[in-house]
Scaffold this motif. Structure first.
Motif, PDB file in Angstrom:
ATOM      1  N   VAL B   8       0.900  -1.137  -0.049  1.00 46.96           N
ATOM      2  CA  VAL B   8       0.098  -0.008   0.065  1.00 46.96           C
ATOM      3  C   VAL B   8       0.934   1.153   0.075  1.00 46.96           C
ATOM      4  CG1 VAL B   8      -1.967  -1.107   1.172  1.00 46.96           C
ATOM      5  CG2 VAL B   8      -0.105  -0.104   2.428  1.00 46.96           C
ATOM      6  N   PRO B   9       0.478   2.392  -0.648  1.00 44.35           N
ATOM      7  CA  PRO B   9       1.157   3.491  -0.547  1.00 44.35           C
ATOM      8  C   PRO B   9       1.545   3.854   1.009  1.00 44.35           C
ATOM      9  CG  PRO B   9      -0.618   3.690  -1.769  1.00 44.35           C
ATOM     10  CD  PRO B   9      -0.990   2.426  -1.156  1.00 44.35           C
ATOM     11  N   MET B  12      -0.570   4.367   4.567  1.00 45.28           N
ATOM     12  CA  MET B  12      -1.988   4.009   4.477  1.00 45.28           C
ATOM     13  C   MET B  12      -2.008   2.516   4.771  1.00 45.28           C
ATOM     14  SD  MET B  12      -3.580   6.109   1.432  1.00 45.28           S
ATOM     15  CE  MET B  12      -2.569   7.938   1.170  1.00 45.28           C
ATOM     16  N   ARG B  13      -3.065   1.999   5.263  1.00 48.19           N
ATOM     17  CA  ARG B  13      -3.227   0.928   5.784  1.00 48.19           C
ATOM     18  C   ARG B  13      -4.212   0.070   5.130  1.00 48.19           C
ATOM     19  NH1 ARG B  13      -5.403   2.950  11.020  1.00 48.19           N
ATOM     20  NH2 ARG B  13      -5.882   4.308   9.969  1.00 48.19           N
ATOM     21  N   ALA B  46     -15.479  11.440  -1.660  1.00 44.41           N
ATOM     22  CA  ALA B  46     -13.912  11.740  -1.255  1.00 44.41           C
ATOM     23  C   ALA B  46     -13.262  12.878  -1.732  1.00 44.41           C
ATOM     24  CB  ALA B  46     -13.297  10.342  -1.762  1.00 44.41           C
ATOM     25  N   MET B  47     -13.748  13.064  -2.941  1.00 42.54           N
ATOM     26  CA  MET B  47     -13.078  14.427  -3.488  1.00 42.54           C
ATOM     27  C   MET B  47     -14.011  15.643  -3.246  1.00 42.54           C
ATOM     28  SD  MET B  47     -11.963  13.206  -7.338  1.00 42.54           S
ATOM     29  CE  MET B  47     -11.782  11.362  -7.443  1.00 42.54           C
ATOM     30  N   PHE B  66      -4.330  16.333  -0.317  1.00 39.43           N
ATOM     31  CA  PHE B  66      -3.658  15.374  -1.716  1.00 39.43           C
ATOM     32  C   PHE B  66      -4.808  15.806  -2.931  1.00 39.43           C
ATOM     33  CE2 PHE B  66      -2.650  12.104   1.436  1.00 39.43           C
ATOM     34  CZ  PHE B  66      -1.386  11.689   0.673  1.00 39.43           C
ATOM     35  N   LYS B  67      -3.940  16.204  -3.810  1.00 39.20           N
ATOM     36  CA  LYS B  67      -4.718  16.878  -5.220  1.00 39.20           C
ATOM     37  C   LYS B  67      -4.641  15.819  -6.362  1.00 39.20           C
ATOM     38  CE  LYS B  67      -3.248  21.423  -3.843  1.00 39.20           C
ATOM     39  NZ  LYS B  67      -2.460  22.532  -4.399  1.00 39.20           N
ATOM     40  N   VAL B  68      -5.753  15.984  -6.814  1.00 37.25           N
ATOM     41  CA  VAL B  68      -6.111  15.017  -8.045  1.00 37.25           C
ATOM     42  C   VAL B  68      -5.947  15.317  -9.450  1.00 37.25           C
ATOM     43  CG1 VAL B  68      -7.686  13.388  -8.927  1.00 37.25           C
ATOM     44  CG2 VAL B  68      -7.788  13.692  -6.312  1.00 37.25           C
ATOM     45  N   LEU B  99      -8.600  15.355  -2.314  1.00 38.93           N
ATOM     46  CA  LEU B  99      -9.127  14.535  -1.196  1.00 38.93           C
ATOM     47  C   LEU B  99      -9.593  15.389  -0.185  1.00 38.93           C
ATOM     48  CD1 LEU B  99      -7.163  11.315  -1.838  1.00 38.93           C
ATOM     49  CD2 LEU B  99      -9.466  11.903  -2.671  1.00 38.93           C
ATOM     50  N   TRP B 131      -7.934  12.267   4.201  1.00 41.84           N
ATOM     51  CA  TRP B 131      -6.759  12.037   3.707  1.00 41.84           C
ATOM     52  C   TRP B 131      -5.675  13.226   3.877  1.00 41.84           C
ATOM     53  CZ3 TRP B 131     -11.246  10.545   1.427  1.00 41.84           C
ATOM     54  CH2 TRP B 131     -11.354   9.302   1.124  1.00 41.84           C
ATOM     55  N   ALA B 133      -1.513  14.355   3.619  1.00 39.83           N
ATOM     56  CA  ALA B 133      -0.296  14.223   3.086  1.00 39.83           C
ATOM     57  C   ALA B 133       0.883  14.426   4.157  1.00 39.83           C
ATOM     58  CB  ALA B 133       0.235  14.922   1.945  1.00 39.83           C
ATOM     59  N   ARG B 142      -2.063   8.444   6.916  1.00 47.11           N
ATOM     60  CA  ARG B 142      -2.433   9.400   5.839  1.00 47.11           C
ATOM     61  C   ARG B 142      -3.941   9.291   5.306  1.00 47.11           C
ATOM     62  NH1 ARG B 142       2.355  10.378   1.591  1.00 47.11           N
ATOM     63  NH2 ARG B 142       3.503  12.003   2.749  1.00 47.11           N
ATOM     64  N   GLU B 143      -4.324   8.225   5.728  1.00 49.21           N
ATOM     65  CA  GLU B 143      -5.835   7.990   5.509  1.00 49.21           C
ATOM     66  C   GLU B 143      -6.324   7.598   6.782  1.00 49.21           C
ATOM     67  OE1 GLU B 143      -8.125   5.678   2.160  1.00 49.21           O
ATOM     68  OE2 GLU B 143      -7.200   4.258   3.470  1.00 49.21           O
ATOM     69  N   PHE B 145     -10.084   7.658   9.707  1.00 48.76           N
ATOM     70  CA  PHE B 145     -11.483   8.096   9.676  1.00 48.76           C
ATOM     71  C   PHE B 145     -11.724   8.993  11.023  1.00 48.76           C
ATOM     72  CE2 PHE B 145     -12.021   3.855   7.415  1.00 48.76           C
ATOM     73  CZ  PHE B 145     -13.510   4.181   6.841  1.00 48.76           C
TER      74      PHE B 145
END
Lengths: 461, 461
Positions: B8-9, B12-13, B46-47, B66-68, B99, B131, B133, B142-143, B145
């Motif tokens: 995973v990145p 993150m988990r 999410a976005m 975090f930018k998409v 995000l 999220w 960074a 980084r992610e 709840f």
């Protein structure tokens, strides 16, 4: 900024309280059934490394992956003039992560990463949003939920049958009438072999997949265009058009494919699934459909598709068996079978057929009118008692005109309202005035009577 | 690619089945309490558009969004040589979405966008990942709840008290001993006015916020560095150090701030909340803490912080009242109060104190051993009966060595195993051999007896 400018990104949605109650209603039924069959929930992050996602969904799919810009100065990775790059090359340099496009590839990655913790066979389910930069259109979103159940590490066909049982039970509980259609990739392969064109398997699959949408004649024309001669097209057409019940179809298939070992194996797999169904028959029809292909090249055995029979909406669920889930990540020989439920389509069907129960309209069952500070202190004790019995209730927080409080209860669709003013507080019998908002009638009730009434209503649901 | 490369990145988990059972255990308790208080669930995508997110979290926060990347050829937006742009400017051109960084800003956007559908007061809760960074570190992801409950459109202090009631009940049910600390932003403002330095409110707040971490002396030094003279620092220090119970503190505060209307209002607000607590007292301590600031400039009234008393982990929940949630989006005068629960910290506390019940280790309660095709057909009927009673059960899908099947049941921590072979099938009394995996003992039982045993176990939990 005027408030009009504020909105969610294109193709994405908010879920209002009422929509959440409906969505949770669907998810809870799906989760519950998955769990009674021993499937266990996992979750993976929204983001995956692009090395994990890229190249798994074909060229068209890859273009639809939402990429996440590297944090910090992402331009450091660019050492030449940007005009030397295509934008795809550039994006690979400045974005290392992407949002997950489906649940299957992240699951494959999960299995490989955690292979030493996982006990096979591994039954997992996953209910999470996925993201696709698709053209938004009616009923199609850029963020949507998938509900997948897969079992890996077992070749037994009882797994296929259990997936059918699960689907049957889920749609039974939701009240959606369905039919299950089955096919087997080995029979499709058999067709390609039968006409001596095994290399055309994909084209045949694609053509067959379109039968539903464009009709059999047009699909066969497509095949002819791919270079198949009339005789070959006719052979395929005859198989797809096979008439009769499952038993009859299987008999004919066995005759047609008598010299084709792989196809016979596919037929026998279907037979076995149907045999389970004889012993523990589902309440929905299970139909052998030789035109079923589901366009997914990674299926290697059973192919499953589920349709709602009362609405014309395409499939609401589908799946199949794959031989090599994790091979792409360097871990071979993990086979499995899975099924995926489309939450949006299911919700559409439920809305169209008015299948949602009325309690998906509100959670709060009773509201206390606010008559001022003294009454508030009285009410919070009553509210506590109700909540101890699991009853969702609230006190209107401000001492404003009763009319305003009542119109709030109305708008929220709260079924009962308690009026506990001076006289109720001084009432030695502890009775409160309860108004039934649907009939407008009022009644004096003790707290225990209120608890009983609302609990009884909930149990009836 | 070797399978080792797959992960995973960073930060993150994945959540394994066991971790999911634990997380769902926490979420279900939180959701259930929120709902009994009339809070309604919503979800946002999410976005969000970056126009919605940017500028809301300060400079440091903005950098962590975090930018998409825009889909399609994102480079079309760049008409000059890229060296004419900073990377921040560039990112604004090639990324329109990000995000979500928290649940508050998307909620404010939601309220503005749906203002014509929402009935005020609006009680909403939201449990979703966010999220950031951030630099990943132990216990920080980084992610992660967030679980937020807010009520907007009501100034009543009963809302504050209900948030405390909810927190008390949630942590009671989780088994975590807590204390609730309260303060009021108007008293902090009063301090700044008292030393004739209202413009230093933020600095004072920041310094006070650090008292917990760096001690009061060091925090006061920081204030002196900001230009406050010794007398001023001493005044603030004396207030923060006020001794005694809540009543005593309030008396002293009223004397100190006798000429400061705003501070007096803040004190009276705290008094009112404590008065509710006299009538319906919480099981946890509620402490007036004048050093509580929570560093969040958008709080305008009550400030709430909750700490677990048995572990040293900082706050596990916090919130407060804000006057102007949606002003940033052009919709003024929407005030509210809210509270946020940190799921990761709560899980950490639960793990550290071993508070998770044993059933969060597995969902499947009973497994049927697979003795072959004939037995399978017998078992699927028994399984169906168990599932109809809501019992999570499974048949081992393959007819492999019993030892292998048993070690699967062991690894999965499945408490009971059924052995239904030839003799059990022919048994006219319908009894099956049931093995208790914890004791190793075997017993002959009817399906009804099995159902009763497992249902009884579940009810005991």
């Amino acid at each position: 900024m005027t408030s009009q400018n504020v909105s969610v990104p294109k193709g994405m949605r908010d879920f209002s309280p009422e929509e959440m109650l409906k969505r949770n209603y669907i998810f809870n039924i799906i989760k519950n059934v998955f769990e009674t069959f021993g499937y266990m929930q996992i979750e993976t992050p929204a983001m995956e490394n692009l090395t994990t996602l890229s190249g798994k969904y074909g060229n068209e799919g890859d273009k639809l992956i939402f990429k996440v810009l590297n944090s910090g100065n992402f331009m450091n990775a660019i050492d030449k003039d940007i005009h030397n790059y295509t934008y795809q090359q550039l994006s690979n340099l400045i974005a290392e992560k992407g949002l997950k496009y489906d649940l299957t590839v992240p699951f494959a990655r999960y299995v490989v990463q955690h292979r030493n913790e996982i006990v096979l066979p591994f039954k997992r389910y996953q209910i999470q949003p996925v993201w696709r930069a698709d053209k938004p259109q009616k009923g199609r979103y850029r963020e949507f939920f998938q509900c997948d159940a897969d079992i890996i590490g077992s070749n037994s066909l009882i797994n296929e049958f259990e997936l059918l049982q699960m689907s049957n039970e889920i749609f039974d509980k939701l009240g959606i009438k369905i039919e299950i259609r089955l096919n087997n990739r080995k029979i499709l392969m058999g067709m390609a072999n039968l006409i001596d064109n095994p290399q055309l398997l994909t084209d045949i699959t694609i053509a067959i997949d379109k039968v539903d949408k464009i009709g059999i004649d047009k699909a066969m024309e497509d095949l002819a265009l791919k270079g198949l001669n009339e005789e070959s097209v006719l052979k395929i057409q005859n198989i797809i058009k096979l008439k009769g019940n499952n038993e009859t179809k299987i008999k004919q298939l066995k005759r047609i494919f008598v010299n084709y070992t792989e196809a016979i194996q596919g037929i026998e797999e279907l037979e076995m699934i149907l045999k389970y169904n004889e012993y523990q028959s589902l309440s929905c029809p299970v139909i052998l459909d030789l035109s079923l292909a589901r366009g997914l090249n990674y299926y290697t055995g059973t192919i499953i598709e589920i349709k709602a029979t009362q609405v014309n909406i395409g499939s609401i669920s589908g799946g199949g068996r794959y031989d090599n889930l994790t091979g792409i990540f360097g871990l071979p020989d993990i086979s499995g079978v899975g099924i995926s439920f489309g939450a949006d389509r299911i919700a559409d069907v439920m809305n169209e057929l008015s299948l949602f129960p009325s309690y998906t309209e509100t959670s709060t069952k009773i509201m206390f009118v606010n008559f001022g500070k003294k009454e508030e202190l009285f009410c919070i004790q009553k509210l506590k008692q109700l909540r101890e019995h699991g009853i969702c209730c609230e006190l209107y927080p401000d001492n404003v005109k009763i009319k305003k409080q009542m119109s709030y209860a109305n708008a929220r669709k709260i079924p009962y309202v308690v009026l506990a003013g001076e006289s109720e507080i001084n009432n030695t019998n502890g009775k409160l005035t309860v108004k039934d908002m649907s009939t407008g009638t009022e009644k004096l009730m003790t707290t225990d009577e209120i608890i009983k009434m609302i609990s009884d209503n909930q149990n009836k649901l």
